[in-house]
Design an enzyme around this catalytic site. Structure first.
Site, mmCIF file in Angstrom:
data_model
loop_
_atom_site.group_PDB
_atom_site.id
_atom_site.type_symbol
_atom_site.label_atom_id
_atom_site.label_comp_id
_atom_site.label_asym_id
_atom_site.label_seq_id
_atom_site.Cartn_x
_atom_site.Cartn_y
_atom_site.Cartn_z
ATOM 1 N N THR A 114 -0.873 9.324 0.802
ATOM 2 C CA THR A 114 -0.752 7.937 0.344
ATOM 3 C C THR A 114 0.009 7.775 -0.977
ATOM 4 O O THR A 114 -0.054 8.654 -1.850
ATOM 5 C CB THR A 114 -2.157 7.323 0.165
ATOM 6 N N GLU A 161 -0.971 5.960 -3.218
ATOM 7 C CA GLU A 161 -2.001 5.897 -4.270
ATOM 8 C C GLU A 161 -2.000 7.175 -5.102
ATOM 9 O O GLU A 161 -2.482 7.184 -6.228
ATOM 10 C CB GLU A 161 -3.383 5.709 -3.647
ATOM 11 N N TYR A 216 -10.262 7.622 -4.519
ATOM 12 C CA TYR A 216 -9.512 7.708 -3.255
ATOM 13 C C TYR A 216 -8.211 8.485 -3.466
ATOM 14 O O TYR A 216 -7.888 9.414 -2.712
ATOM 15 C CB TYR A 216 -9.219 6.290 -2.744
ATOM 16 N N LYS A 221 -7.302 12.095 -1.796
ATOM 17 C CA LYS A 221 -6.119 12.213 -0.943
ATOM 18 C C LYS A 221 -5.140 13.252 -1.489
ATOM 19 O O LYS A 221 -4.423 13.905 -0.750
ATOM 20 C CB LYS A 221 -5.428 10.852 -0.818
#
Ligand code: NAP
Ligand code: GDD
Length: 349
Positions: free
Chosen positions: A134, A136, A157, A161
């Protein structure tokens, strides 16, 4: 011989689109779904009916499972013996990851390791592996973000990830496993989960267009995101696994919009122009025609830490995979509105 794919996160937005895409390509598709007290198969009901229930030669199978359960994952990999695994399962909500950090680390980080270990131990054939990484992970790094941008996650998160991303690369390099990550920027669709900002805005705007009462309660209006369409992104997942060599790619549209702009455009397509008043937590959006408040900032929807700007540079995917997104931002917004209008109108009948 038909190729066999195993998809985790089959009941999610991308799982549903990817399953449909692979079934059209004549794959046998196995999906992993979690047990829940109420059924949440609505995104895959149609394909389950078509490719399992009403098919003489079924090509779509569902299995109960959970990426936090290593025995379950290795058992499924051994039993199914897939050619390709797409790991899409995750606790995918950034704000929720602040409330459930340990679970998020387990599912989104260690879940990836569980697949890779199962693949490493599987000796009957070479299994290709796709990991849904991601944008992110870039967190505080400035746009445009590419494969060479420094990772600086800002949420549990993003950190979980990032572990999944690195362990995928480490297994590729250490054990010669065909394992790759798509560094996916935000992608939406009519099937988007209802607590993500695009779906939330579209639902509220459509509701307002029908009842003239609904007020959209929103968090940070100023963050910008690079929003693509999930259909384009799942096609890319498959393309990455068809390459001769495994590698990681940024998947994005290379354009970004603010949350505020997304809201303005959505209401505009429904015939409402917004005038903004106030600042910060007091900012409000007023419907110019009726003078009613239709958008209100609410501190409840802010995160403890925010990723301010995401805009991807996906030139590597463009040059090496010959991939580029086909569905543009305006079309995406219109498609989401159309779907929601049909749904809410039906509900009101
Ligand atoms: P989504 O709609 O939230 O779907 C997530 C899926 O994972 C659901 O099927 C969910 O099952 C399943 N899941 C969650 N925890 C699990 C667990 N412990 N064991 C097994 N399954 C579990 O997410 P999405 O938008 O399709 O995204 C797919 C993947 O891409 C995710 O890994 C996400 O982090 C990543 N990603 C998405 C985007 C994006 O913008 N959409 C961008 C970058 C990366 P339930 O239906 O039972 O909840
Ligand atoms: N969800 C949500 N709800 N977000 C809001 C709201 C609100 O009420 N108000 C403002 N926002 C802002 C968030 O603060 C964020 O800056 C932006 O809208 C987008 O939020 P989300 O739609 O929740 O997506 P995300 O960017 O946090 O995460 C999504 O994209 C990631 C890729 O960049 C998810 O799909 C992740 O799983 C994915 O990895």
């Amino acid at each position: 011989m038909k190729k066999i794919a195993l998809i985790s996160g089959i009941t999610g937005q991308d799982g549903a689109y990817l399953a449909e895409f692979l079934l059209k390509k004549n794959y046998i598709v196995h999906g992993i779904k979690r047990r829940s007290s109420s059924v949440n198969n609505y995104r895959i009901d149609d394909i389950y009916e078509k490719f399992y229930e009403n098919s003489k030669n079924p090509s779509f199978y569902l299995h109960y499972g959970d990426v936090t359960d290593s025995l379950n994952i290795s058992e499924l990999v051994n039993k199914i013996g897939p050619d390709e695994i797409y790991n899409l399962a995750a606790q995918s909500h950034v704000k929720v990851s602040f409330e459930t950090p340990e679970y998020t680390a387990n599912a989104d980080g260690l879940g990836v390791l569980r697949f890779l270990e199962s693949i490493r131990r599987y000796k009957k054939k070479k299994i290709k592996f796709y990991q849904a990484s991601t944008s992110e992970m870039f967190g505080g790094s400035k746009p445009p973000q590419s494969e060479t941008t420094v990772f600086a996650p800002k949420s549990p998160y993003g950190a979980a990830k990032l572990y999944g991303h690195w362990i995928t690369k480490i297994y590729r390099e250490s054990y010669n496993i065909f394992a790759c990550s798509g560094i996916l920027f935000n992608h939406e669709s009519p099937l988007r989960g209802e607590t993500f900002v695009t779906k939330k805005v579209v639902r509220a705007a459509v509701k307002y267009s029908l009842d003239k009462k609904e007020i959209l309660q929103i968090g940070n209006l100023n963050a910008t995101r690079d929003w693509g369409h999930a259909k384009d992104y799942v096609k890319n997942m498959w393309m990455m696994l068809q390459k001769k060599n495994a590698d990681d790619y940024v998947i994005a549209t290379n354009t970004s919009y603010s949350v505020k702009k997304f809201i303005e455009l959505t209401y505009k397509y429904l015939g409402f122009n917004i005038k903004w008043t106030g600042k910060g937590l007091n900012e409000k959006g007023i419907d110019l025609k009726s003078g009613k408040i239709i958008v209100k900032v609410n501190s409840k929807y802010f995160r403890p830490n925010e990723v301010d700007n995401l805009r991807g540079n996906s030139n590597k995917a463009k040059n090496s995979l010959k991939w580029k997104p086909k569905i543009n931002f305006k079309h995406l917004v219109k498609e989401m509105i159309k779907y929601e209008l049909e749904l809410q109108t039906k509900k009101n009948r």
